[in-house]
Motif scaffolding. Structure first.
Motif, PDB file in Angstrom:
ATOM      1  N   UNK A 352       0.852  -1.183   0.000  1.00 55.78           N
ATOM      2  CA  UNK A 352       0.000   0.000   0.000  1.00 55.78           C
ATOM      3  C   UNK A 352       0.888   1.233   0.000  1.00 55.78           C
ATOM      4  N   UNK A 354       0.912   5.229   0.814  1.00 60.90           N
ATOM      5  CA  UNK A 354       0.198   6.349   1.453  1.00 60.90           C
ATOM      6  C   UNK A 354       0.832   7.655   1.047  1.00 60.90           C
ATOM      7  N   UNK A 355       0.019   8.503   0.397  1.00 61.54           N
ATOM      8  CA  UNK A 355       0.502   9.826   0.001  1.00 61.54           C
ATOM      9  C   UNK A 355      -0.574  10.821   0.376  1.00 61.54           C
ATOM     10  N   UNK A 356      -0.222  11.851   1.117  1.00 60.42           N
ATOM     11  CA  UNK A 356      -1.242  12.797   1.571  1.00 60.42           C
ATOM     12  C   UNK A 356      -2.328  12.043   2.318  1.00 60.42           C
ATOM     13  N   UNK A 357      -3.565  12.181   1.881  1.00 58.89           N
ATOM     14  CA  UNK A 357      -4.650  11.477   2.557  1.00 58.89           C
ATOM     15  C   UNK A 357      -5.113  10.261   1.764  1.00 58.89           C
ATOM     16  N   UNK A 414       6.517  13.246  -0.728  1.00 62.33           N
ATOM     17  CA  UNK A 414       6.894  12.119   0.120  1.00 62.33           C
ATOM     18  C   UNK A 414       5.737  11.143   0.272  1.00 62.33           C
ATOM     19  N   UNK A 415       6.059   9.886   0.536  1.00 64.28           N
ATOM     20  CA  UNK A 415       5.020   8.877   0.744  1.00 64.28           C
ATOM     21  C   UNK A 415       5.570   7.751   1.598  1.00 64.28           C
ATOM     22  N   UNK A 416       4.667   6.876   2.048  1.00 63.03           N
ATOM     23  CA  UNK A 416       5.061   5.687   2.805  1.00 63.03           C
ATOM     24  C   UNK A 416       4.645   4.449   2.037  1.00 63.03           C
ATOM     25  N   UNK A 418       3.391   0.652   2.897  1.00 65.08           N
ATOM     26  CA  UNK A 418       2.819  -0.009   4.069  1.00 65.08           C
ATOM     27  C   UNK A 418       2.486  -1.453   3.723  1.00 65.08           C
TER      28      UNK A 418
ATOM     29  N   UNK B  36      -7.471  12.810  10.426  1.00 63.26           N
ATOM     30  CA  UNK B  36      -6.867  11.565   9.945  1.00 63.26           C
ATOM     31  C   UNK B  36      -7.441  10.373  10.689  1.00 63.26           C
ATOM     32  N   UNK B 180       7.263  12.751   8.270  1.00 60.50           N
ATOM     33  CA  UNK B 180       6.514  13.890   7.740  1.00 60.50           C
ATOM     34  C   UNK B 180       5.227  14.040   8.555  1.00 60.50           C
ATOM     35  N   UNK B 181       4.078  14.210   7.862  1.00 65.89           N
ATOM     36  CA  UNK B 181       2.840  14.187   8.657  1.00 65.89           C
ATOM     37  C   UNK B 181       1.955  13.061   8.137  1.00 65.89           C
ATOM     38  N   UNK B 182       2.598  11.944   7.804  1.00 62.20           N
ATOM     39  CA  UNK B 182       1.886  10.766   7.307  1.00 62.20           C
ATOM     40  C   UNK B 182       1.663   9.803   8.470  1.00 62.20           C
ATOM     41  N   UNK B 184       0.199   6.522  10.085  1.00 63.40           N
ATOM     42  CA  UNK B 184      -0.213   5.194   9.640  1.00 63.40           C
ATOM     43  C   UNK B 184      -1.001   4.501  10.757  1.00 63.40           C
ATOM     44  N   UNK B 186      -3.014   1.845  10.262  1.00 63.18           N
ATOM     45  CA  UNK B 186      -3.429   0.500   9.868  1.00 63.18           C
ATOM     46  C   UNK B 186      -3.019  -0.518  10.937  1.00 63.18           C
TER      47      UNK B 186
END
Lengths: 443, 314
Positions: A352, A354-357, A414-416, A418, B36, B180-182, B184, B186
């Motif tokens: 997965x 995750x970027x922004x929302x 930036x992104x994660x 997952x 969020x 950052x402001x991510x 998680x 899950x």
């Protein structure tokens, strides 16, 4: 604790008015980083009597000859038992000029993971070097992570100058070597400062033993450095987090607002916008700012609620951007990743993103290179990326993403990654090609 | 109040357009965290004790979802030793705003033999079992807590989104990196996440925000006359919880509470501060931390908070 320990009130910033500097510290084991952070807090009067008394008591109990300020930052049982720092710790202090949030990142095990975490939000990084050991491979790694994460400002704190006889030539040699390396990495500016964390020289107060140094103390520099990285100066990006539809009777019966935080830029009432990835066009009809109705504009990083002029199907994960400056939409993502999890990442893995929302499925199409950040050489086509390794890869996403290049915007680029099964955070992603000194990809 | 009122909003002039105050930035960050969470979790609850941090947290949550109602209810773990003024404040707030409140009573767990009263009468640590029970019964996958990183050393290392295993336990060595402001959120079925929207706030930020937003607090946060007695270096209020004992003389003093928790382990401080501004001046000049001044439970050992958190505490 001495009864005349000065209080902090005269150094406090006036209510909410001071600017905020986020900084990260990095150093190898035994460079004295915890001591430096402890010294900074102590000499800024950010430590209160009971905190200091606790450290003094523990130092005594352990039979230490003097109060060990490093104990202030070691929060967890295992850290105290092993005398090491395990996890990123956040510290808060203030002077009359600034408020500071300090991410104290440990330098040994998991150093990349920890430093990437601390550096991701930092305006400035302090890299510590032991004057006796000089620039080590670990130092080069820390600098490379700071460069990769695009931390705008860098301080090289050459510590333990007392053990190097306060010798200017020792400091100059280390500063020269590091500055040369930093410029190869493309780091914009390095401010080297000779310090002795143990004795407090040039941390908050100028050193009496290093007349040859006329630059700022560490704190003076932290207070004065211009945080040029202004998120509000970039193109506006508004990821929709949550749709607010009160569905009540009365005044708000037809209210439909898109709640989110403006990650970058400025949005004004009347601004022509486009909703991505769908591409619907509209204008900003109203901006509600946390209960304050219909304000003229919103500026990053404010949390607001947007209402659009048209009735569109907008949901979480969409991004509202100005029609004048949209990001590129892509399903083919080239990125640099710092791998964070214990399980390795392979080509073909489904993850997965995750970027922004938004969260979308992605497949690792290829691992294109692995970077040795000690030597800045790239290993082409590795079979996997393991914890704390940095590499470049190509991802294919299930839906188009409005990704900016990380080099132009640290937040929207930036992104994660997952793990779908247990939710673990696998990797930190920086959109765009890997470009770091000699390891420039595709050269 | 007067000096503080002008500060609050970013200036509307073009030159001031980009200047947000520290409080504006913190407020927006907390609202972002609430939104969020509401989007990522199915059933959450906000831990509300009537203490100042949970009051500020509720204020931020209401702002985050305005004009819609809160998408979650409130949860209070009542030790049975709470200050009556604080419980009255809690109930006024809940009914005034039309919120949903679930109360889990530690006393019921003691009566049922599920937790044991401690010899010293302190019930802070006894909250963990009722808390985990409420999480299980409500099938909650997220809980908002008012913890701040500046409070305590273990908290300084906790994430904003802090994963708890199926036993509610926090494992500080297996935390997810948070970049950052991510955030998680899950998790697997049975696990849940503790969310700390005030992570980056300091005690002073909380008070300055209370001043700026004119948030009402329970009266015990301001200086008042009270019958107290001295134990373990703190001024405690007597009551059913088991104080004072013989040889602990009661005095009438001018005090206020800097933190509000279980009566048996929350101490009052000598104070003349009767307004928010006077409180701000007082804590700015204080030479001890909030918890150091007022919490007996954290003085048990160096790792008291860490140990409680590992077992599922707030």
């Amino acid at each position: 604790m001495t009864p005349d320990h000065p209080t902090s009130h005269h150094l406090e910033a006036p209510a909410g008015r001071a600017s905020l500097l986020r900084l990260a510290t990095a150093g190898s084991v035994d460079d004295g980083k915890s001591t430096l952070v402890g010294r900074l807090l102590h000499d800024c009067r950010a430590l209160l009597a009971d905190q200091l008394a606790a450290v003094e008591r523990i130092s005594r109990e352990r039979g230490l000859p003097a109060t060990d300020l490093a104990l202030l930052t070691d929060g967890l049982r295992a850290e105290r038992e092993q005398g090491i720092t395990i996890d990123v710790a956040y510290r808060y202090f203030a002077t009359a000029r600034r408020r500071f949030i300090l991410a104290d990142t440990p330098g040994h095990v998991q150093y990349t993971r920890n430093m990437v975490t601390g550096a991701s939000t930092a305006d400035l990084a302090v890299i510590l070097v032991d004057a006796h050991h000089g620039v080590t491979e670990q130092t080069r790694r820390h600098a490379a992570v700071a460069a990769l994460l695009r931390v705008p400002h860098l301080v090289l704190a050459v510590n333990k100058m007392d053990l190097a006889g306060h010798d200017e030539s020792v400091f100059a040699a280390i500063a020269d070597e590091f500055t040369g390396y930093a410029s190869r990495l493309g780091l914009p500016e390095v401010v080297p400062i000779p310090v002795s964390a143990l004795h407090g020289d040039n941390v908050v107060t100028p050193s009496a033993s290093m007349d040859w140094y006329s630059g700022p103390t560490l704190l003076e520099h932290l207070e004065a450095v211009e945080v040029a990285e202004d998120q509000s100066a970039r193109a506006a990006r508004f990821p929709v987090q949550y749709v607010l539809r009160p569905q009540t009777t009365g005044e708000f019966r037809d209210y439909r607002g898109y709640a989110g935080r403006l990650v970058s830029g400025v949005l004004r009432r009347g601004e022509p916008v486009v909703v991505l990835p769908g591409g619907q066009r509209s204008t900003v009809a109203a901006i509600d700012r946390l209960g304050e109705r219909d304000v003229d504009f919103a500026v990053a990083p404010q949390s607001v609620t947007l209402r659009l002029a048209d009735d569109l199907d907008v949901s979480r994960g969409d991004v509202i951007v100005p029609q004048a400056s949209p990001p590129r939409l892509t399903r083919e993502v080239t990125a640099t990743v710092c791998h964070l999890a214990d399980r390795p990442l392979h080509a073909g893995d489904r993850v997965l993103l995750r970027h922004g929302s938004s969260t979308v499925w992605a497949v690792v199409r290829s691992l294109d290179s692995r970077l040795d950040i000690g030597t800045l050489t790239a290993d082409p086509a590795p079979t996997s990326l393991s914890a704390n390794e940095i590499g470049q890869l190509t991802l294919r996403t299930a839906a188009p993403l409005p990704l900016d290049d990380y080099r132009t915007d640290r937040l929207t680029g930036s992104f994660l990654l997952v793990d779908e099964a247990d939710g673990a955070t696998l990797a930190a992603g920086l959109a765009g090609a890997l470009e770091l000194g000699a390891a420039r990809h595709g050269d | 109040m007067s000096a503080r009122e002008e500060i609050v909003r970013p200036a509307e002039s073009p030159s001031g357009l980009r200047r947000l105050s520290q409080l504006d930035v913190l407020e927006s960050e907390s609202v972002h965290i609430f939104r969020e969470s509401a989007a990522q979790f199915e059933r959450s609850a906000l831990l509300f004790s009537g203490g100042k941090d949970s009051i500020v947290m509720l204020h931020l949550a209401l702002k985050a979802f305005w004009p819609a109602p809160l998408p979650f209810g409130l949860l209070h773990i009542d030790t049975g030793h709470n200050f009556p003024e604080v419980l009255a404040y809690r109930d006024r707030t809940v009914s005034g705003l039309g919120l949903r409140l679930t109360v889990a009573l530690v006393q019921e767990f003691i009566d049922a033999g599920r937790v044991q009263e401690r010899p010293d009468g302190t019930r802070n640590a006894l909250q963990t079992v009722p808390l985990l029970d409420a999480i299980g019964k409500g099938r909650l996958d997220a809980l908002f807590g008012g913890g701040r990183r500046d409070e305590e050393k273990a908290r300084a290392k906790e994430r904003v989104f802090s994963l708890r295993d199926e036993f509610g336990a926090w494992d500080p060595r297996r935390q997810r990196p948070e970049l950052w402001s991510l955030y998680n959120g899950r998790h697997r079925r049975g696990e849940h996440v503790r969310v700390f929207p005030l992570s980056n706030w300091t005690e002073l930020d909380v008070w300055e925000y209370i001043a700026r937003e004119r948030i009402a607090l329970p009266g015990i946060y301001f200086a008042h006359e009270r019958d107290v007695f001295r134990r373990d270096g703190m001024w405690l209020t007597g009551g059913d919880w088991g104080g004072p004992k013989d040889g602990e003389p009661v005095e009438r003093r001018q005090v206020r509470y800097r933190t509000v928790g279980d009566m048996s382990c929350t101490g009052a401080v000598n104070s003349q501060a009767v307004t928010v501004d006077e409180v701000i001046r007082e804590i700015t000049a204080s030479t001890v931390t909030e918890r150091g001044a007022t919490r007996a439970d954290d003085q048990v050992s160096e790792a008291a908070m860490e140990d409680r958190k590992r077992e599922g505490y707030f």
